[in-house]
Scaffold this motif. Structure first.
Motif, short mmCIF file in Angstrom:
data_model
loop_
_atom_site.label_atom_id
_atom_site.label_comp_id
_atom_site.label_asym_id
_atom_site.label_seq_id
_atom_site.Cartn_x
_atom_site.Cartn_y
_atom_site.Cartn_z
N ALA A 42 -50.10 -71.42 -77.48
CA ALA A 42 -48.67 -71.11 -77.59
C ALA A 42 -48.11 -70.86 -76.19
O ALA A 42 -47.87 -69.73 -75.79
CB ALA A 42 -48.45 -69.90 -78.49
N PRO A 43 -47.88 -71.92 -75.40
CA PRO A 43 -47.37 -71.75 -74.04
C PRO A 43 -46.00 -71.09 -73.98
O PRO A 43 -45.59 -70.60 -72.94
CB PRO A 43 -47.32 -73.18 -73.50
N CYS A 44 -45.29 -71.05 -75.11
CA CYS A 44 -43.98 -70.40 -75.13
C CYS A 44 -44.08 -68.91 -74.82
O CYS A 44 -43.12 -68.29 -74.37
CB CYS A 44 -43.31 -70.62 -76.49
N LEU A 45 -45.24 -68.28 -75.08
CA LEU A 45 -45.39 -66.85 -74.82
C LEU A 45 -45.26 -66.55 -73.33
O LEU A 45 -44.69 -65.52 -72.93
CB LEU A 45 -46.73 -66.35 -75.36
N MET A 46 -45.80 -67.43 -72.49
CA MET A 46 -45.63 -67.27 -71.05
C MET A 46 -44.23 -67.70 -70.62
O MET A 46 -43.61 -67.07 -69.76
CB MET A 46 -46.69 -68.11 -70.32
N GLU A 47 -43.71 -68.75 -71.25
CA GLU A 47 -42.37 -69.24 -70.91
C GLU A 47 -41.32 -68.17 -71.17
O GLU A 47 -40.38 -68.00 -70.39
CB GLU A 47 -42.06 -70.50 -71.73
N PHE A 48 -41.48 -67.43 -72.26
CA PHE A 48 -40.52 -66.39 -72.62
C PHE A 48 -40.90 -65.02 -72.05
O PHE A 48 -40.27 -64.01 -72.42
CB PHE A 48 -40.39 -66.29 -74.15
N ALA A 49 -41.93 -64.98 -71.18
CA ALA A 49 -42.37 -63.74 -70.52
C ALA A 49 -42.77 -62.67 -71.52
O ALA A 49 -42.48 -61.49 -71.35
CB ALA A 49 -41.27 -63.21 -69.59
N LEU A 50 -43.45 -63.10 -72.59
CA LEU A 50 -43.99 -62.16 -73.55
C LEU A 50 -45.44 -61.78 -73.20
O LEU A 50 -45.99 -60.84 -73.78
CB LEU A 50 -43.93 -62.74 -74.97
N LEU A 51 -46.03 -62.53 -72.30
CA LEU A 51 -47.37 -62.23 -71.79
C LEU A 51 -47.33 -62.24 -70.26
O LEU A 51 -46.69 -63.12 -69.66
CB LEU A 51 -48.40 -63.26 -72.27
N ASP A 52 -48.01 -61.27 -69.64
CA ASP A 52 -48.13 -61.21 -68.18
C ASP A 52 -49.60 -61.30 -67.79
O ASP A 52 -50.49 -60.87 -68.55
CB ASP A 52 -47.55 -59.89 -67.65
N PRO A 53 -49.90 -61.86 -66.61
CA PRO A 53 -51.29 -61.89 -66.16
C PRO A 53 -51.87 -60.48 -66.03
O PRO A 53 -51.19 -59.54 -65.61
CB PRO A 53 -51.21 -62.58 -64.79
N ASP A 54 -53.12 -60.32 -66.43
CA ASP A 54 -53.83 -59.04 -66.28
C ASP A 54 -54.19 -58.88 -64.79
O ASP A 54 -54.89 -59.73 -64.23
CB ASP A 54 -55.09 -59.05 -67.15
N PRO A 55 -53.71 -57.82 -64.12
CA PRO A 55 -53.99 -57.68 -62.68
C PRO A 55 -55.47 -57.46 -62.38
O PRO A 55 -55.90 -57.66 -61.25
CB PRO A 55 -53.15 -56.46 -62.29
N ASP A 56 -56.25 -57.04 -63.40
CA ASP A 56 -57.66 -56.76 -63.17
C ASP A 56 -58.57 -57.94 -63.48
O ASP A 56 -59.74 -57.95 -63.07
CB ASP A 56 -58.10 -55.55 -64.03
N ASP A 57 -58.06 -58.91 -64.25
CA ASP A 57 -58.92 -60.04 -64.63
C ASP A 57 -58.03 -61.25 -64.92
O ASP A 57 -57.24 -61.25 -65.87
CB ASP A 57 -59.74 -59.67 -65.88
N ALA A 58 -58.19 -62.28 -64.09
CA ALA A 58 -57.32 -63.45 -64.20
C ALA A 58 -57.52 -64.23 -65.48
O ALA A 58 -56.69 -65.07 -65.84
CB ALA A 58 -57.53 -64.37 -63.00
N GLU A 59 -58.62 -64.01 -66.18
CA GLU A 59 -58.87 -64.74 -67.42
C GLU A 59 -58.17 -64.10 -68.62
O GLU A 59 -58.25 -64.64 -69.73
CB GLU A 59 -60.38 -64.81 -67.68
N TRP A 60 -57.51 -62.98 -68.40
CA TRP A 60 -56.86 -62.27 -69.50
C TRP A 60 -55.36 -62.13 -69.23
O TRP A 60 -54.91 -62.16 -68.10
CB TRP A 60 -57.48 -60.88 -69.69
N LEU A 61 -54.61 -62.00 -70.33
CA LEU A 61 -53.16 -61.76 -70.27
C LEU A 61 -52.86 -60.50 -71.06
O LEU A 61 -53.51 -60.19 -72.06
CB LEU A 61 -52.40 -62.94 -70.89
N ARG A 62 -51.83 -59.78 -70.61
CA ARG A 62 -51.43 -58.54 -71.30
C ARG A 62 -50.04 -58.74 -71.93
O ARG A 62 -49.17 -59.36 -71.32
CB ARG A 62 -51.40 -57.36 -70.33
N PRO A 63 -49.84 -58.22 -73.15
CA PRO A 63 -48.54 -58.40 -73.81
C PRO A 63 -47.47 -57.49 -73.21
O PRO A 63 -47.74 -56.34 -72.88
CB PRO A 63 -48.82 -58.03 -75.27
N VAL A 64 -46.28 -58.02 -73.07
CA VAL A 64 -45.13 -57.21 -72.69
C VAL A 64 -44.66 -56.46 -73.93
O VAL A 64 -44.51 -57.07 -75.00
CB VAL A 64 -44.00 -58.09 -72.14
N PRO A 65 -44.45 -55.14 -73.86
CA PRO A 65 -44.00 -54.40 -75.05
C PRO A 65 -42.75 -55.02 -75.65
O PRO A 65 -41.84 -55.42 -74.90
CB PRO A 65 -43.74 -53.00 -74.50
N PRO A 66 -42.70 -55.12 -76.97
CA PRO A 66 -41.54 -55.77 -77.61
C PRO A 66 -40.22 -55.10 -77.28
O PRO A 66 -39.19 -55.77 -77.19
CB PRO A 66 -41.86 -55.70 -79.11
#
Length: 329
Positions: A42-66
């Motif tokens: 679901a690339p739209c999650l990054m497009e809409f800035a609903l997920l941000d890169p995890d600063p501690d691990d590049a393989e993970w993403l963190r959700p932006v609070p709704p």
């Protein structure tokens, strides 16, 4: 460290988040993070800035609070609403002095309004229909209507009749050959609808409650006049009433039967217009028929009178006496 692949845009708005996006965003919120590889569905999650890169691990993403995501999206909308409110207040301030002038105690101004374009004409007619309380009278020149037009007329007429409003309509005699028009009259005869026909009619006319009338302003019917002057409207009502008295009910026997010489009433009308010098197109328009039908009638007149040419036909019509008032019909 993995190489980030380009984000593939999803063809939908944020308010229409796709099913995969909804599912993965909910998963990320519950777990506090989600693998980047999993979120690629679901690339739209990054497009809409609903997920941000995890600063501690590049393989993970963190959700932006709704709540944060919603506030970010609402901010420009609220700004636009505020700008619209400001503009509305400014417009109100601009026109307020003129509203005061308009509100002064003075006799009502009866206007003649020019309506251009089919949408504006129809909108004005719909307003008149909505305001109508007791009576609609119309003149509809031309031949029979198509089934589609008649079906729509039935719906609109029924809505008017349901409000207890009386309707009277004038068609031309040629409408008697239209099964759709006959069906309309049969369907409406149980209500307060009366339909009559006349050989020749004035241009299209609609009058509501004898207070507002509509007439064409151009031949292409893309411009109309809305008349609210009592004198003009009453004049048009009087014209309609004179035509109505001469007209024949649509569902009764046709008023033009063949005469003993084989010339019908409609053919005598065509003959009269031929003698007056009208061309085929003008005759067809005045009698509410197509040009092909008109020419077929002219051919029958010529055959009945033994005419060999158009020039001779006019002379033979004048000599035959078929246009005399006392000629049998």
């Amino acid at each position: 460290m993995t190489t980030n692949s380009p984000i593939r845009a999803h063809p939908h708005a944020m308010a229409e988040l796709c099913d995969a996006g909804k599912r993965l965003y909910a998963t990320a919120l519950r777990a506090g993070r989600i693998r980047r590889a999993e979120a690629e569905a679901a690339p739209c999650l990054m497009e809409f800035a609903l997920l941000d890169p995890d600063p501690d691990d590049a393989e993970w993403l963190r959700p932006v609070p709704p709540t944060s995501a919603l506030a970010q999206r609402l901010r420009p909308i609220e700004r636009e609403i505020q700008e619209r409110r400001t503009l509305a207040n400014e417009l109100s301030d601009t026109f307020e002095p003129f509203m005061a002038i308009s509100a002064q105690d003075r006799p009502a101004v009866h206007s003649i309004t020019v309506l251009e374009g089919g949408s504006r004409i129809n909108a004005a007619i719909q307003v008149a229909i909505a305001e109508c309380q007791s009576e609609v009278i119309t003149v509809q020149p031309g031949g029979g209507r198509s089934e589609e037009i008649v079906t729509e007329a039935v719906k609109q007429s029924q809505r008017i009749l349901d409000r207890g409003i009386r309707m009277r309509t004038l068609y031309q005699h040629t409408a008697r050959h239209s099964q759709a028009t006959i069906a309309y009259a049969e369907h409406m005869r149980q209500g307060k609808v009366e339909v009559r026909t006349l050989e020749e009619l004035i241009e299209r006319l609609m009058i509501f409650d004898r207070t507002v009338a509509f007439i064409p302003a151009r031949e292409d019917r893309q411009a109309a006049l809305e008349l609210r002057h009592p004198g003009l409207v009453q004049y048009l009502v009087n014209v309609f009433e004179q035509l109505w008295q001469r007209a024949a009910p649509l569902l009764e026997e046709a008023p033009y039967a063949p005469s003993t010489d084989g010339i019908t009433g409609v053919q005598r009308s065509i003959a009269k217009l031929l003698v007056e010098g009208h061309v085929d197109e003008a005759i067809a328009r005045r009698l509410g028929m197509n040009v092909r039908t008109c020419r077929a009638h002219i051919a029958k007149i010529a055959a009945a009178l033994g005419s060999g040419s158009r020039a001779q036909l006019g002379y033979l019509i004048a000599q035959s006496g078929i246009l005399d008032p006392g000629h049998p019909k």
